[in-house]
Write a protein that holds these residues in place. Structure first.
Motif, PDB file in Angstrom:
ATOM      1  N   PRO A 309       3.531   6.254  -7.298  1.00 53.69           N
ATOM      2  CA  PRO A 309       2.745   6.588  -8.435  1.00 53.69           C
ATOM      3  C   PRO A 309       3.584   7.810  -9.323  1.00 53.69           C
ATOM      4  O   PRO A 309       4.740   8.286  -8.987  1.00 53.69           O
ATOM      5  N   GLY A 310       2.967   8.309 -10.376  1.00 55.32           N
ATOM      6  CA  GLY A 310       3.481   9.384 -11.012  1.00 55.32           C
ATOM      7  C   GLY A 310       4.540   9.222 -11.968  1.00 55.32           C
ATOM      8  O   GLY A 310       5.525   9.533 -12.261  1.00 55.32           O
ATOM      9  N   GLY A 315       1.965   2.203  -7.690  1.00 45.01           N
ATOM     10  CA  GLY A 315       1.718   2.249  -6.205  1.00 45.01           C
ATOM     11  C   GLY A 315       0.605   1.261  -5.804  1.00 45.01           C
ATOM     12  O   GLY A 315       0.430   0.282  -6.406  1.00 45.01           O
ATOM     13  N   GLU A 345      -7.127   4.527  -9.189  1.00 42.82           N
ATOM     14  CA  GLU A 345      -5.824   4.687  -9.289  1.00 42.82           C
ATOM     15  C   GLU A 345      -5.566   5.932  -9.920  1.00 42.82           C
ATOM     16  O   GLU A 345      -4.445   6.592  -9.434  1.00 42.82           O
ATOM     17  N   GLU A 348      -5.566   8.203  -6.832  1.00 46.83           N
ATOM     18  CA  GLU A 348      -4.383   7.973  -5.982  1.00 46.83           C
ATOM     19  C   GLU A 348      -3.095   8.857  -6.652  1.00 46.83           C
ATOM     20  O   GLU A 348      -2.200   9.031  -5.800  1.00 46.83           O
ATOM     21  N   THR A 349      -2.886   8.645  -7.800  1.00 48.66           N
ATOM     22  CA  THR A 349      -1.591   8.962  -8.601  1.00 48.66           C
ATOM     23  C   THR A 349      -1.752  10.542  -9.099  1.00 48.66           C
ATOM     24  O   THR A 349      -0.625  11.012  -9.405  1.00 48.66           O
ATOM     25  N   GLU A 351      -1.465  14.176  -8.855  1.00 45.45           N
ATOM     26  CA  GLU A 351      -0.460  15.009  -8.211  1.00 45.45           C
ATOM     27  C   GLU A 351      -1.048  15.975  -7.358  1.00 45.45           C
ATOM     28  O   GLU A 351      -0.545  16.914  -6.618  1.00 45.45           O
TER      29      GLU A 351
END
Length: 479
Positions: A309-310, A315, A345, A348-349, A351
């Motif tokens: 991700p990011g 991801g 999502e 999860e992504t 930071e």
């Protein structure tokens, strides 16, 4: 270390050259009868079991070919002898806590050995057995070469040193106490994110080591403790089965493991777990239907993309949003609402491990797991015991997917016992130690039972001296 970088597979000529150097290059290993070295077009040289092996059985005991400095004083002397003034400090400032990386320290030890024994054929043969991706480590290897003093540079070949650094960076094994070692045979174990073996670099007495092998050196014989690499089976192995260990933390999602392997070893992992053959257990979310869970992705991240991700790719949650969604293991609900999956999502992504994201994560989610793991040294008392219990339960679920007994299970129970002793909870400490020993009995089924398993048995024996049996037959401890 892993040789799965397809772009740098050893040629037949290179393999033949290795065969000439040491008898175990391909074939039987005299010092490890349970293993043989084989050749695979996919990974290059690999270790295979020579017979059926039981879970917890020892596959390999190996002494280090090279070791990093044992203390800060030894490291300071090594830096002063080999590095240009200020060069090591400049490199150390680029890393956490201002310390030289272990690979750097270990490479300095190897360079020192080369300078002390320039004509040693054994030394050259050992180094030739190690593979390293020189292109992948080109930048760091250049900095390492540039840090050496003019006197050292004048006595060594630059390309040789670069190759050695790449081999060290890819094959170093971390030991208890913060040291690192190079192990020639152990470096041939291939990688899997669902491995069938595990490694530990155990600290043991010289007497214990002497009972395991006859390769005690004069230097080791004068020490009170020595290091040995021990590889054990995490499950039953069949004769001829390749032996694999994990090069990266196993309690990580697919995209993260692949990213770490690509960055550290230069290959894209295609093991069963990365291909989605087992559940993405570490990505568990709170179920919006039953309020429990965990809700797990119905497909692994590798089905859609290989990056994390990011902004670097898709991801695991992006994968399940694109496919079917999440499935709750508690109520079996299928979660496919796009709005909820978008929120998952985003969590999860994100930071930052923040209060906005935490409510979505099941206690066994990898972010919570690794947050606890990374902060154990800051937790005290009941908080530490509770965190260790959660780590143990989460790790056990992950291990069950592959039918393995992970050595971390015993370690978490052991740490809980130590904390309970600090709290004066003797009965609870005994129960945690008994649980740790039960885990170790499976993961360390055969001798040598040194290191953590031995400490548990010793501590439990001492506690039993302080424990009595109540009149009603129940176990109770008294101070």
């Amino acid at each position: 270390a892993e040789q799965q970088q397809q772009q740098q597979q050893p040629t037949a000529a290179a393999l033949q050259q290795k065969q000439l150097l040491l008898p175990f290059a391909v074939g039987a290993i005299p010092s490890a009868p349970n293993l043989r070295v084989d050749w695979s077009a996919r990974v290059g040289r690999q270790l295979r079991a020579t017979r059926a092996v039981r879970q917890g059985e020892v596959l390999l005991v190996e002494r280090p070919a090279f070791l990093s400095p044992a203390s800060h004083a030894e490291l300071a002397d090594l830096v002063a002898a080999l590095c240009a003034p200020g060069a090591a400090a400049t490199e150390a400032a680029k890393h956490p806590r201002g310390c030289l990386p272990l690979s750097w320290r270990l490479a300095l030890s190897v360079v020192q050995s080369l300078l002390e024994h320039p004509d040693s054929e054994d030394l050259q043969q050992q180094l030739n057995q190690l593979d390293g991706n020189t292109d992948h480590w080109q930048e760091v290897a250049s900095r390492f070469w540039g840090s050496l003093s003019c006197d050292v540079v004048g006595r060594l070949d630059e390309q040789r040193v670069r190759k050695i650094f790449a081999a060290v960076a890819m094959n170093a094994h971390l030991a208890e106490g913060g040291r690192a070692g190079l192990f020639i045979i152990g470096s041939l174990a291939e990688h899997s994110c669902a491995p069938n073996a595990f490694k530990e670099v155990a600290v043991m007495t010289a007497e214990e080591a002497a009972s395991l092998d006859a390769a005690m050196t004069t230097e080791e014989g004068s020490s009170t403790t020595v290091l040995r690499l021990i590889i054990r089976a995490t499950r039953n192995l069949e004769a001829g089965e390749p032996v694999s260990i994990s090069y990266v933390p196993e309690y990580s999602p697919t995209w993260q493991r692949r990213s770490l392997l690509q960055a550290g070893y230069g290959f894209l992992c295609e093991c069963e777990r990365c291909r989605g053959c087992v559940p993405e257990r570490v990505c568990g979310y709170v179920c919006p239907s039953c309020g429990d869970g965990p809700c797990l992705p119905v497909a692994a991240a590798s089905d859609v993309g290989n990056k994390g991700p990011g902004g670097a790719g898709l991801g695991s949650t992006a994968c399940v949003k694109k496919v079917l969604g999440l499935r709750c293991e508690e109520c079996e609900a299928l979660i496919d609402d796009e709005g909820f999956l978008a929120e998952i999502e985003a969590a999860e992504t994100c930071e930052v491990f923040c209060n906005r994201c935490i409510p979505y994560f099941h206690p066994y989610h990898h972010k919570i797991f690794n947050s606890y793991l990374g902060s154990l040294h800051k937790l005290h008392g009941e908080q530490r015991v509770e965190a260790l219990g959660q780590l143990e339960a989460a790790q056990q679920l992950l291990a069950q997917d592959s039918g393995c007994c992970h050595p971390a299970l015993g370690h978490y129970a052991e740490l809980a016992a130590e904390t309970q002793l600090e709290l004066g909870q003797l009965q609870e400490a005994v129960e945690s130690l008994q649980r740790a020993i039960a885990h170790y009995t499976t993961s360390h089924a055969t001798s040598p039972k040194v290191g953590r398993p031995a400490r548990c048995h010793d501590l439990l024996a001492k506690l039993n001296l302080r424990c009595s049996v109540n009149g009603d037959g129940r176990g109770g401890c008294v101070a």
